[in-house]
Design an enzyme around this catalytic site. Structure first.
Site, PDB file in Angstrom:
ATOM      1  N   CYS A   2       0.654  -1.201   0.122  1.00 23.62           N
ATOM      2  CA  CYS A   2       0.107   0.027   0.093  1.00 23.62           C
ATOM      3  C   CYS A   2       0.720   1.315   0.064  1.00 23.62           C
ATOM      4  O   CYS A   2       2.089   1.353   0.561  1.00 23.62           O
ATOM      5  CB  CYS A   2      -0.921  -0.014   1.177  1.00 23.62           C
ATOM      6  N   ARG A  27       6.263  -0.412  -5.411  1.00 22.25           N
ATOM      7  CA  ARG A  27       5.982  -1.250  -4.198  1.00 22.25           C
ATOM      8  C   ARG A  27       4.717  -2.334  -4.713  1.00 22.25           C
ATOM      9  O   ARG A  27       4.703  -3.138  -3.907  1.00 22.25           O
ATOM     10  CB  ARG A  27       5.216  -0.327  -3.238  1.00 22.25           C
ATOM     11  N   TRP A  75      -2.580  -2.863  -1.791  1.00 21.84           N
ATOM     12  CA  TRP A  75      -2.293  -4.399  -2.037  1.00 21.84           C
ATOM     13  C   TRP A  75      -3.216  -4.986  -0.904  1.00 21.84           C
ATOM     14  O   TRP A  75      -3.063  -4.949   0.032  1.00 21.84           O
ATOM     15  CB  TRP A  75      -0.872  -4.412  -1.748  1.00 21.84           C
ATOM     16  N   ASN A 101      -2.936   2.623   5.742  1.00 24.78           N
ATOM     17  CA  ASN A 101      -1.988   1.520   5.413  1.00 24.78           C
ATOM     18  C   ASN A 101      -1.989   0.616   6.796  1.00 24.78           C
ATOM     19  O   ASN A 101      -1.816   1.279   7.800  1.00 24.78           O
ATOM     20  CB  ASN A 101      -0.373   2.125   5.320  1.00 24.78           C
ATOM     21  N   GLY A 102      -1.691  -0.657   6.900  1.00 34.42           N
ATOM     22  CA  GLY A 102      -1.692  -1.297   7.959  1.00 34.42           C
ATOM     23  C   GLY A 102      -2.879  -2.304   8.243  1.00 34.42           C
ATOM     24  O   GLY A 102      -3.537  -2.827   7.375  1.00 34.42           O
ATOM     25  N   GLU A 487      18.834 -20.299  10.067  1.00 34.69           N
ATOM     26  CA  GLU A 487      18.638 -19.113   9.519  1.00 34.69           C
ATOM     27  C   GLU A 487      19.319 -17.934  10.370  1.00 34.69           C
ATOM     28  O   GLU A 487      20.031 -17.228   9.715  1.00 34.69           O
ATOM     29  CB  GLU A 487      17.159 -18.883   9.547  1.00 34.69           C
ATOM     30  N   LYS A 491      22.283 -15.722   8.485  1.00 31.11           N
ATOM     31  CA  LYS A 491      22.375 -14.343   8.357  1.00 31.11           C
ATOM     32  C   LYS A 491      23.673 -13.808   8.708  1.00 31.11           C
ATOM     33  O   LYS A 491      24.043 -12.846   8.172  1.00 31.11           O
ATOM     34  CB  LYS A 491      21.162 -13.673   9.179  1.00 31.11           C
ATOM     35  N   GLU A 494      26.373 -14.747   6.278  1.00 31.08           N
ATOM     36  CA  GLU A 494      26.435 -13.980   5.006  1.00 31.08           C
ATOM     37  C   GLU A 494      26.824 -12.540   4.965  1.00 31.08           C
ATOM     38  O   GLU A 494      27.330 -12.179   3.978  1.00 31.08           O
ATOM     39  CB  GLU A 494      24.696 -14.060   4.600  1.00 31.08           C
ATOM     40  N   HIS A 510      26.856 -34.014  20.972  1.00 35.83           N
ATOM     41  CA  HIS A 510      27.438 -35.006  19.937  1.00 35.83           C
ATOM     42  C   HIS A 510      28.494 -34.330  18.991  1.00 35.83           C
ATOM     43  O   HIS A 510      28.954 -34.857  17.946  1.00 35.83           O
ATOM     44  CB  HIS A 510      26.705 -35.715  19.080  1.00 35.83           C
ATOM     45  N   LYS A 609      21.503 -12.057  -5.282  1.00 35.82           N
ATOM     46  CA  LYS A 609      20.286 -12.058  -4.739  1.00 35.82           C
ATOM     47  C   LYS A 609      19.416 -13.232  -5.600  1.00 35.82           C
ATOM     48  O   LYS A 609      18.535 -13.825  -5.161  1.00 35.82           O
ATOM     49  CB  LYS A 609      19.626 -10.747  -5.126  1.00 35.82           C
TER      50      LYS A 609
HETATM   51  C1  G6P Z   1      20.807 -16.713  -2.714  1.00 37.45           C
HETATM   52  C2  G6P Z   1      20.466 -15.702  -1.679  1.00 37.45           C
HETATM   53  C3  G6P Z   1      19.978 -16.114  -0.511  1.00 37.45           C
HETATM   54  C4  G6P Z   1      18.653 -17.124  -1.115  1.00 37.45           C
HETATM   55  C5  G6P Z   1      19.023 -18.147  -1.912  1.00 37.45           C
HETATM   56  C6  G6P Z   1      17.589 -18.780  -2.332  1.00 37.45           C
HETATM   57  O1  G6P Z   1      21.936 -17.818  -2.369  1.00 37.45           O
HETATM   58  O2  G6P Z   1      21.933 -14.873  -1.510  1.00 37.45           O
HETATM   59  O3  G6P Z   1      19.464 -15.032   0.314  1.00 37.45           O
HETATM   60  O4  G6P Z   1      18.148 -17.491   0.248  1.00 37.45           O
HETATM   61  O5  G6P Z   1      19.695 -17.519  -3.004  1.00 37.45           O
HETATM   62  O6  G6P Z   1      17.083 -17.884  -3.248  1.00 37.45           O
HETATM   63  P1  G6P Z   1      15.566 -17.782  -3.567  1.00 37.45           P
HETATM   64  O7  G6P Z   1      15.418 -16.825  -4.694  1.00 37.45           O
HETATM   65  O8  G6P Z   1      15.280 -19.235  -4.372  1.00 37.45           O
HETATM   66  O9  G6P Z   1      14.845 -17.850  -2.529  1.00 37.45           O
END
Ligand code: G6P
Length: 614
Positions: A2, A27, A75, A101-102, A487, A491, A494, A510, A609
């Site tokens: 939105c 957006r 949206w 929005n919200g 995850e 993060k 990365e 283990h 990406k």
């Molecule tokens: C790349 C990105 C990750 C992502 C992965 C899968 O390695 O750097 O951040 O999780 O691809 O991407 P996808 O678009 O398939 O979720």
């Protein structure tokens, strides 16, 4: 997502509103509208489903004239994309108009109250309740100043909002309020503007006022009066911003990743709204990407994904097995495609991908199709390769994710998979969601819980000082929180280049226990759930070896927090949604550690990406 824009000043409002909406187009949206207050004292509302071109065609046919106006791109969340559900929304008299929005969390009781007194609603949205409640309050107290009425009505609303209100009875004035979603004022010469995103303002002014939660503003062409919702004055000095157009898209955040982390309360709502009515518990079969019959017939589910999306798949396995009692395997796409995958017509293959372009996942899904398996794509980019390839799409509505390290795409994937679990439960005859089900209540509360998790940022920023010099970090969790630990570790790895590993807390003894000493920070997820006591014992093993323990616990925790070195209290929510909330502090931790180390947060070295090569 939105978008909001508003204008008050000496110029014709319509072209300014349309230009603003155009700048918010990136957006994504499914309908749009404007409302302009004419010199004759009438508010003209023009709305249209679909692209902005549909709206501008209508506006060109009959351009509304006036010097105060508001515009919105929507949206869909509550209610499908349609002209009736598009903003601005009017009250019954047509003299009060609102854009929002919200999410208004308590819109149902408020709506019921208004329906009982005969107020006619014309849309399925939660937003209309704001306009109708203001209109009804004005009718009850015709002498009360309009701004007071708006303040009083808004203080009855819970949830999240960026709202702009215009009344035909108070020309030349806009009321703006913020609680959650971003909203910015643009200060011009003898005119003022408001927008959800600075991008919509920069062609008019660079003097911006970024509003804070709880702010309430009376905006005229010549004045800006900011107070709290209780009327106490607040000072919000303007800032001159030197941004170029690209930076402006960050909406005032230093990095896309920070912006995307902050957007999570909004995008999860958008992901749910397309698929499930929180009021009735009904799923939209089209939006779920798979028929109930197919879900009833399959023997198992195989998830294929990479990176962060693979972690979402592991949480999905936990939920689908727990809630819908269907066996699930989760595979790395790159492994699946080179194994005897043994899938066929009775295996549902779910590909999860933010970009929808990841080569390994495209290949894995292609193989699955060739083997005769039905396929579903949990995809964020409409029209992407995977969206086109699969039999059905279960869309996440995270909006464009620019930061390479995935954040809001991950949380929307978790939400989509939680919905799939409950949808499959119903399809397999194990129970349906009745109105008031705790899962539906959890979904309604999710944006607020995420907002509370985001409020941990100052504490996390402080914590990042200690972690910024670590060589390794171990992340621990159990059950659905084991993939959250994975995850969190990914993060950090990365974007800060610190080596980090995620491990199931029960498996630590283990192997990784050999690494633990006073130098190794251990970040542990210990929410109050069925495995809490087990996790607590595992964490005692860490402390017994002098590990530096950072624990994420639930409010009121009485065990782990007594011996952890640092504690972060994470809001509690329905167990199927807890991972969505618990991952937020880990995203923020990685972000602040990376910043502190001077890393390129949005474009970490060697990563892309969208990985379109094998
Ligand atoms: C790349 C990105 C990750 C992502 C992965 C899968 O390695 O750097 O951040 O999780 O691809 O991407 P996808 O678009 O398939 O979720």
């Amino acid at each position: 997502m939105c978008g909001i824009v508003g204008y008050v000043g000496p110029r014709e409002a319509t072209p300014i509103l349309v230009d603003g909406l155009r700048r918010l187009e990136y957006r994504g949206y499914d309908s749009a509208g404007i409302a302009v207050l004419g010199a004759d004292g009438l508010v003209r509302v023009t709305r249209s489903e679909g692209k902005l071109g549909n709206l501008t065609a209508r506006i060109e046919a009959e351009p509304p004239s006036g010097r105060t106006g508001i515009g919105h791109t929507r949206w869909a969340t509550h209610g499908r994309p349609s002209e009736e559900n598009a903003h601005p929304h009017r009250d019954a008299s047509g003299r009060v108009v609102v854009i929002h929005n919200g999410i208004i969390e308590n819109f149902l009781p408020l709506k019921r109250e208004l329906l009982a007194r005969g107020v006619p609603f014309t849309s399925e949205t939660d937003s209309e309740v704001i306009a109708q409640a203001i209109g009804a309050a004005c009718a009850d107290a015709p002498e009360a100043p309009f701004g007071e009425v708006v303040r009083t009505v808004l203080s009855r609303m819970t949830g999240m909002y960026a709202v702009v209100v215009l009344s035909a009875d108070e020309p030349g004035v806009l009321y703006v309020a913020k609680n959650g979603p971003p909203i910015v004022l643009g200060l011009g010469a003898d005119e003022n503007l408001v927008a959800s995103d600075a991008t919509a303002l920069l062609s008019h002014t660079r003097d911006l006022v970024f509003l804070e939660d709880g702010d309430f503003v009376r905006l005229t062409a010549a004045s800006v009066a900011v107070t709290a919702l209780d009327g106490a004055p607040r000072s919000r000095p303007a800032r001159r911003v030197p941004w170029d157009a690209v930076a402006a898209e960050k909406g005032g955040y230093p990095h896309f990743m920070a912006k995307e982390i902050a957007e999570q309360p909004t995008v999860v709502v958008e992901t749910v709204g397309h698929k499930l009515s929180l009021e009735t518990g009904h799923f939209s079969e089209d939006a779920m990407g798979v028929s109930p019959k197919l879900l009833a017939d399959v023997d198992r589910v195989v998830v294929v994904a990479c990176g962060t999306s693979w972690h979402a798949g592991l949480v999905g396995k936990f939920l689908l097995e727990e809630v819908a009692r269907v066996p699930v395997e989760v595979d790395y796409s790159a492994e699946f495609r080179y194994r005897k995958n043994l899938v066929g017509p009775r295996t549902l293959v779910v590909g999860i991908s933010q970009s929808g372009e990841t080569a390994d996942t495209v290949a894995a899904l292609t193989d699955a199709k060739r083997a005769g398996a039905p396929t579903v794509g949990v995809v964020n980019v409409p029209g992407s390769a995977i969206a086109r390839l699969v039999d059905g799409v279960l869309a996440t509505h995270a909006g464009p994710e620019i930061g390479v390290a995935s954040t809001k795409a991950f949380t929307t994937q978790l939400v989509a998979l939680a919905l799939l679990a409950y949808y499959a439960r119903e399809a397999r005859g194990l129970g349906r969601l009745e109105p008031g089900d705790p899962f539906l209540e959890g979904l309604a509360h999710l944006p607020v819980a995420l907002q509370q998790a985001l409020a941990l940022e100052p504490a996390i920023e402080k914590l990042s000082r200690a972690l910024a010099h670590a060589r390794d970090v171990l992340y621990l969790g159990r059950g659905a929180h084991y993939p959250v630990a994975l995850e969190g570790a990914l993060k950090l790895k990365e974007i800060s280049y610190i080596h980090a590993e995620g491990y199931p807390a029960g498996e630590m003894k283990h192997g990784p226990i050999a690494l633990i000493d006073g130098e190794l920070p251990v970040v542990a997820l210990a929410p109050r759930d069925a495995l809490y006591d087990k996790v607590a014992s595992n964490l005692r093993e860490v402390k017994a070896r002098e590990g530096r323990l950072v624990a994420l616990v639930s409010p009121g925790d009485e065990d782990v927090s007594t011996f952890a070195d640092e504690t972060l209290v994470v809001p509690e929510i329905h167990p199927a949604l807890q991972p969505v909330v618990s991952v937020v502090p880990l995203q923020l931790l990685a972000y602040h550690v990376a910043r502190r180390r001077g890393c390129d947060v949005d474009q970490p070295r060697n990563l892309a990406k969208s990985v379109t090569v094998e």
